[in-house]
Design an enzyme around this catalytic site. Sequence first.
Site, mmCIF file in Angstrom:
data_model
loop_
_atom_site.group_PDB
_atom_site.id
_atom_site.type_symbol
_atom_site.label_atom_id
_atom_site.label_comp_id
_atom_site.label_asym_id
_atom_site.label_seq_id
_atom_site.Cartn_x
_atom_site.Cartn_y
_atom_site.Cartn_z
ATOM 1 N N ASP A 74 -38.098 52.526 -44.883
ATOM 2 C CA ASP A 74 -37.793 53.932 -45.162
ATOM 3 C C ASP A 74 -37.770 54.780 -43.892
ATOM 4 O O ASP A 74 -37.474 55.977 -43.945
ATOM 5 C CB ASP A 74 -38.824 54.524 -46.136
ATOM 6 C CG ASP A 74 -38.404 54.362 -47.578
ATOM 7 O OD1 ASP A 74 -37.328 53.800 -47.832
ATOM 8 O OD2 ASP A 74 -39.167 54.799 -48.465
ATOM 9 N N THR A 131 -38.481 51.982 -57.767
ATOM 10 C CA THR A 131 -39.539 52.971 -57.944
ATOM 11 C C THR A 131 -39.686 53.256 -59.431
ATOM 12 O O THR A 131 -38.830 52.874 -60.228
ATOM 13 C CB THR A 131 -39.179 54.257 -57.159
ATOM 14 O OG1 THR A 131 -38.945 53.916 -55.784
ATOM 15 C CG2 THR A 131 -40.259 55.322 -57.206
ATOM 16 N N GLY A 173 -35.404 56.230 -57.869
ATOM 17 C CA GLY A 173 -33.995 56.246 -57.509
ATOM 18 C C GLY A 173 -33.694 56.344 -56.033
ATOM 19 O O GLY A 173 -32.595 56.764 -55.665
ATOM 20 N N GLY A 174 -34.652 56.003 -55.141
ATOM 21 C CA GLY A 174 -34.358 56.114 -53.720
ATOM 22 C C GLY A 174 -34.036 57.547 -53.347
ATOM 23 O O GLY A 174 -34.608 58.500 -53.887
ATOM 24 N N THR A 214 -44.124 53.270 -56.139
ATOM 25 C CA THR A 214 -43.035 52.400 -55.666
ATOM 26 C C THR A 214 -43.525 51.221 -54.839
ATOM 27 O O THR A 214 -44.616 51.263 -54.257
ATOM 28 C CB THR A 214 -42.053 53.229 -54.822
ATOM 29 O OG1 THR A 214 -40.916 52.454 -54.473
ATOM 30 C CG2 THR A 214 -42.706 53.743 -53.559
ATOM 31 N N GLU A 230 -40.776 50.178 -53.032
ATOM 32 C CA GLU A 230 -39.539 50.467 -52.304
ATOM 33 C C GLU A 230 -38.341 49.757 -52.912
ATOM 34 O O GLU A 230 -37.771 50.232 -53.872
ATOM 35 C CB GLU A 230 -39.661 50.181 -50.814
ATOM 36 C CG GLU A 230 -38.406 50.395 -50.002
ATOM 37 C CD GLU A 230 -37.754 51.773 -50.192
ATOM 38 O OE1 GLU A 230 -36.668 51.978 -49.653
ATOM 39 O OE2 GLU A 230 -38.317 52.634 -50.873
ATOM 40 N N ARG A 258 -49.038 57.320 -49.778
ATOM 41 C CA ARG A 258 -47.919 56.718 -49.064
ATOM 42 C C ARG A 258 -48.416 55.677 -48.073
ATOM 43 O O ARG A 258 -49.456 55.845 -47.428
ATOM 44 C CB ARG A 258 -47.151 57.809 -48.317
ATOM 45 C CG ARG A 258 -45.874 57.356 -47.611
ATOM 46 C CD ARG A 258 -44.828 56.892 -48.588
ATOM 47 N NE ARG A 258 -43.491 56.867 -47.985
ATOM 48 C CZ ARG A 258 -42.470 56.199 -48.502
ATOM 49 N NH1 ARG A 258 -42.621 55.499 -49.611
ATOM 50 N NH2 ARG A 258 -41.281 56.236 -47.929
ATOM 51 N N SER A 314 -40.456 60.129 -47.671
ATOM 52 C CA SER A 314 -40.226 59.644 -49.024
ATOM 53 C C SER A 314 -39.414 60.653 -49.818
ATOM 54 O O SER A 314 -39.614 61.871 -49.697
ATOM 55 C CB SER A 314 -41.556 59.409 -49.743
ATOM 56 O OG SER A 314 -41.331 59.052 -51.098
ATOM 57 N N SER A 315 -38.495 60.141 -50.647
ATOM 58 C CA SER A 315 -37.782 60.994 -51.589
ATOM 59 C C SER A 315 -38.576 61.224 -52.872
ATOM 60 O O SER A 315 -38.182 62.043 -53.705
ATOM 61 C CB SER A 315 -36.424 60.384 -51.950
ATOM 62 O OG SER A 315 -35.557 60.409 -50.840
#
EC number: 2.3.2.2
Length: 580
Positions: A437, A397, A484-485, A415, A417, A112, A462-463
């Site tokens: 984010d 992503t 997909g966010g 990703t 983003e 990340r 993060s998702s």
Amino acid sequence: MRRLASLLAISAALQLTFAPLAAQAETIALGMPTPRPAVTSPASKGMVAAANPLAVEAGLRVLRDGGSAVDAAVAIQAVLGLVEPQSSGLGGGAFLVFYDAKTGKVTAYDGREKAPSGAGPDMFLGADGKPLSFVTALLSGRSTGVPGAVAMLSMAQKEHGKVAWNTLFKDAEKLADDGFVVSPRLAGMINSTRAPQPSQPDAVKYFTKPDGTRYQAGDVLKNPAYAETVRKIAAEGPSALLEGPIAQAIVDRLHEGDLPSSITLEDLKTYKPRSGDALCRPWKVYTVCVPNPQSSGLAVIQALRMLEHTDIGKRGPTDPVAWTLLAQAERVMYADRDRYVGDPDFVTVPVDGLLDPQYVAERAKLITTTAGAPPPFGLPKGAPKVGVDKTQEPGGTTHFVVVDPQGNVVSMTTTVESLFGNGRMVGGFFLNNQLTDFSFSPKEKDGAPAANAIAAGKRPRSSMAPIIVLDKKGKFLAAVGSPGGNAILSYNLKAMVGVFYWGLNMQQAVSLPNVVARGETYSGDADLFGPEMLAALNARGVNIKVGQIEGSGLQGVIVRPGAMLEGGADPRREGVAKGL
């Protein structure tokens, strides 16, 4: 996201699967994307599922040449960053979950992005003290975090690779030099007027042909700068990106404009990915493994365990009650995730409390067959005092799964983003906008900061939640994930429910309609649900509007009896699952 062009009645296989349920529950036919057959391959040969066929072929080449699942992941990411730059790339970040077939150990790798050392809580506040508009922040130099995907892959490859690092970029280099055919999805993004990035100077220059027109599907696009960048990374490793001329170009590009970044060469040089035991918890007779926070994978585990307290397993996708239960579980899942998940170096994330069986059982009582008011966040053991979260998280992503012939497995979500990140390029690749984010509003009226508030050196929540599932003997059983966010959690949960509660094959599960329920908001694949199911769901308070679509990009692989691998690729995107 492009609208699905072909909608058919639910497949015969699904109808047969749920025929016994007709006497128990109301069943409604669903529309479905054009059916794809389930892809199978002997486990001894391996499989790759990714969002672009060129990336799949790159991964398969590495496996044929004796490489491991992690080796293949490096090659896949390098190609995806070229042919699917709207979703991931060398300038972005990623989470990777790895299953080691010899030891049975599951390791999580965290690539990340990090906020630069000069970032502060007011970074996305205007002169009036109010949060900037999302687009203003997105297009600014401040939106970019220190990229971590390449450094993370290097760490994982040093530990689990079988072939030389410098052999893993051949496909990406050749495609960049010789050109690749622009896919319909990429063409749609290049020519999109819905997002601001394609109209930014770097994107306009890259995506405009010599005759002044934009690239279209079927055109051949070359990127010699990208080829040179991957040659340097192949020769030098991640230092080629985080030190030297490319690093200087990143810093220079981000310092331009009205809202420049504070990023420095030292921020890039000192970036370190994380690794450690994955977050694994029992569920039914299985074990589910995800990355640790600041990933939100724990929320999927929480939702799966909450659904054990319902009868969703006795229902199926033709039953509106089943979808209502799924939607209500999502609302509870998001209420807790949004409140508590952040970078554990900066905030206490009550992982054990959120996944405690007694707490899960209490939260499951909020899952009802008719929707009511949005559920409040819970108070698990160890919960810190944190404020309301106001994070916005669009979905640019991608996800892929690799199983190598030795049985090692990679499940990786990666990703930049938003669509093409923040629209700025260096070295032939786009820079991320991951710092958007963070929650733009650092503190609420009570003074409590959000768990995902901005801070120097902090990683945004993060998702992304790549999943690996182990069977009751601790052996690899399945891997799944999606872009997909913030909807990633809903997409992953749907696929897991489809396979493990409703008995679908992997392709059927990823092809199912999506429902995303968070707070007061519902969204879903309206056309795929069809008018009858929409009416039934709306009658239960799950208000999905006609015309809505959900752009998941699920990829999954599962081991079936007879040591056969079965793969599925989301028909909403251009990916495929393919065995050796």
